[in-house]
Design a protein around this motif. Sequence first.
Motif, PDB file in Angstrom:
ATOM      1  N   ILE A 865       0.845  -1.203   0.000  1.00  0.00           N
ATOM      2  CA  ILE A 865       0.000   0.000   0.000  1.00  0.00           C
ATOM      3  C   ILE A 865       0.876   1.247   0.000  1.00  0.00           C
ATOM      4  N   SER A 866       1.904   1.222   0.856  1.00  0.00           N
ATOM      5  CA  SER A 866       2.816   2.370   0.912  1.00  0.00           C
ATOM      6  C   SER A 866       3.533   2.553  -0.418  1.00  0.00           C
ATOM      7  N   GLN A 867       3.904   1.434  -1.042  1.00  0.00           N
ATOM      8  CA  GLN A 867       4.592   1.519  -2.333  1.00  0.00           C
ATOM      9  C   GLN A 867       3.689   2.161  -3.387  1.00  0.00           C
ATOM     10  N   SER A 868       2.414   1.763  -3.391  1.00  0.00           N
ATOM     11  CA  SER A 868       1.475   2.338  -4.358  1.00  0.00           C
ATOM     12  C   SER A 868       1.304   3.838  -4.121  1.00  0.00           C
ATOM     13  N   ALA A 869       1.169   4.222  -2.868  1.00  0.00           N
ATOM     14  CA  ALA A 869       0.987   5.639  -2.553  1.00  0.00           C
ATOM     15  C   ALA A 869       2.236   6.439  -2.899  1.00  0.00           C
ATOM     16  N   LEU A 870       3.391   5.872  -2.583  1.00  0.00           N
ATOM     17  CA  LEU A 870       4.639   6.585  -2.849  1.00  0.00           C
ATOM     18  C   LEU A 870       4.951   6.635  -4.343  1.00  0.00           C
ATOM     19  N   THR A 871       4.428   5.676  -5.101  1.00  0.00           N
ATOM     20  CA  THR A 871       4.594   5.730  -6.555  1.00  0.00           C
ATOM     21  C   THR A 871       3.902   6.961  -7.122  1.00  0.00           C
ATOM     22  N   VAL A 872       2.703   7.242  -6.588  1.00  0.00           N
ATOM     23  CA  VAL A 872       1.971   8.430  -7.014  1.00  0.00           C
ATOM     24  C   VAL A 872       2.769   9.683  -6.674  1.00  0.00           C
TER      25      VAL A 872
END
Length: 924
Positions: A865-872
């Motif tokens: 989840i953190s990876q997805s958010a940080l990708t944005v």
Amino acid sequence: MTDLVSVASNAVQSYQRALGTVSNNIANVGTDGYSRQEVVMVANPVAKVGTVYLGTGVTVESVKRQYDTFAEANLRNSNSELASQEPMVNYANRVIDIMGSSSMGLSGALDQFFNGARDLSSDPASTVMRGSFLRDSENLAARFGELSSQLDLIQNETDEAVKSYANSMNTIFKQLAQVNTQLTKQKSASMQPADLLDQRDVLLKDLSSYAHINTFLAENGAVTVSLGPSLTRDVVVDGIKSFSLGTDFNSASPEKVSLVLDPYGSAKPLTGLSGGKLSGIMSFREQVLGSSRSSLDTLAGNFVKEVNAIHTAGIDAYGNTGTALFNIAKSGVGLAGTVKVAFNDALKVSAAAQFRVIEAANNTGSADASILYVPPSFTGPNTLSSVLVNNPSEAAGVLTRTIASRPYTAVATIPNGLQNVAVFMGEAKEGQQLQVFTRDGRQIVGAAIDTTLQGQVISSANGFETNASYSSAYLNVNGTESYKDLSVFYGAKADVRKQMQWDMTQKDPEKHPPLSSTNLPAVLEGGRIQPGLSRIEGNLFKINGVTLGSLVATAGNTLQASDMATWIQAAGATGVTASASNQVRVPFSQLRPDLPLSIKSGSATGFTAITTVPTGITTPAALAVAINAQSSTTQVRAYLSDTGELVLTNTAGNEGKDIAIDSAATPNALGMKAGSYGGSVTLTRSLVEGTDTPIELGFVNGAPVGLGQLGFRTGAYIKGSPSEDLLVFVTGAGESKIAASYSGTPVDPKQALRSKPLLVKFETATQFAITDESTGTVVARRSFNPNILEPAFSYQGVQISFSSPPKAGDVFTIDGNKDGTGNNENMLQVIDLESKPAMGGGKTFAASYIDNVNDLGNVARQAAISQSALTVVYDQAVTARDQVSGVSLDEEAADLVRYQQAYQAAAKILQVASQLFDSVLQVR
């Protein structure tokens, strides 16, 4: 004409450069880290022609690099945060795939192990079932090993990854230092080559993927880089200097790795690292890999401990006590990988319990009994060896103080296995007694206690069983009616002595074999009697069963040791002779021959002066001569011992009389306290062939304080071993000194209990007795609550449960099970482990393992989840940077057209100028 050409040529040259710059932008549209460049044109200075100022054209001032410091820093930070999640997501999912796999995970192997235990419990005599259970155990051990091995592989892989990351960062540090070296050639960043600055920023972005960095750009564009929480801490690039990063792996905790800055110079730990792949992989190792390994090792350790505890508590098909089913390393990392099955003989599987309970065939009740052994835990006094040294002498006695408000003291616990125990009480006070009990309240030595004292002494806090009750049925009883046929005695006792002998034929001492010992007569030596006694009542004591009458001193006199010896001798105990003596031994260092001395003997009315001041005596020998010179009057003589002591004793015919020192001469030549020093009585019993001939001075109506007046300490003597723990107490207020002697060593109480069959008989529906079957001794009598059946009662660790309340007259036999094939009770306990909350938080083994896998899943899910958010966030940072520094083909195409048109127009100006010049030249 000249001005026109100059303006046009400057324009052509400027727009040619602009077109080149645009072409370069278009060519590098896909180059990572390239910053868009833009030509900055400025007008040339104007020229004054007459009164008019005319423009002189354009020139290229610079090629400007499109750059935003904030956008670049934001891109690096978001890159660090995004990169930190990658190792956590990738490696955590791998751990989950391993531990959650049905083929490699532990859940299936645990189920198979307990199912195998169920199958064996249904047919404990089956060798096939035993072999199947053993294979299931091996499969479980192998699964522990496989999981540990897979974690080791990930451990090694991440070890290499950490080293690789550190090496890559070191390379970047060096490259940045080299770039800084090139940047020092210019004073201003605006004068630096744009490509060199792009190279710097690409290196910084690459570095940010490994760790969060702090940067500072100098005026000339040179960068300072820090990995710490601030720019001044943990600097890795400082101008043209760079510092390498080293790794230090902890063998004790391999998941932990320490980073060292400048390991080959002024080494110091790097503690403030955050963000990036290096931080991410270190977080994975500590939070996921370390916790997974720790959880697996803890699970393996607890599982092996619980299973082995049950397995060793049972018996195998050979009828032998069970051994450990699993082996595991005692300590270290990766314990789960060391789990192995301890044997390959299926007949060594302990399916049967070490204890069994058998219902009598004629029981009228329908109660089925089950048995379980749980090692008992008692409070109460410490063991005998930790309280008292193994030394019966009075000098080894330990002071024991008992107060009136709490008239008892718990002295020590005599552990099961000690033999021939004797506990002595010296200097006993009025009302004091030495008492010995079993943990169930059976008093076997001492004096009976009243109900008030029973309520105070018989409690679990003092080491007794919770439901213990007091009984004096076996108090001081010997023979077949004694407690477990023990030989006990309360009083003062001496056994026949043994004299060791050796064959001395050979000269070599090592060749002197022992011969059979020779018996010597029993000798009971007393200490000093209490001076000043005038009477001893009758029926207080007995000597070898013969009761002593009263003893009264003659008028005006006090009882002497010689009187007591005559009194005991007159009792007529078979073979017993009594003698009296008195010795006062004065150490050489205590003597003061230059001081006065007056002494007397027995009940004499006056003291005789031996020396007066000035004495004129300077040596102990001279003092002895002076004493002996008055012996006919004092009935006291003196001599020097081999050790230099001055010894005072009675003259012949006066043996055992008191020796008194006058208090008028204080201090005195002997350096002793003034007063009477009583003599002592020694009892001897002649040997009788083939018969034990001890001396036993016991109580009729007397007490230890009275025995002390005769010069004898009271002892509690227990010959042999009771095969259980005993508790020693002193009752009655006052101070006394306790000493002890014993032989043997403590034994395993469980195995000792197995060798002694017990009968449990319900005397009524609410009361039962426990009897030692081999001796008929009632070792406990308890009340029974029909509403409490699991367990109904516990005795020395054996817990008995009933399916329904037994009826009066029902009998149950408890013994050490010898049948290792026809009993499944131990395997049933193994099965119960499946639902036992043996892990932390009250979890079962399977639940603990599943929860650990679920926790890993939560960590991996949170990381994803953190990876997805940080990708944005990262994409937004890239967009923000591209808006400033990125190349847009649309914009470049527009600029290309614009500059092309300007270039063509400038070229047209040149053409026009040329035509005009030609026209001028054609004028004639």
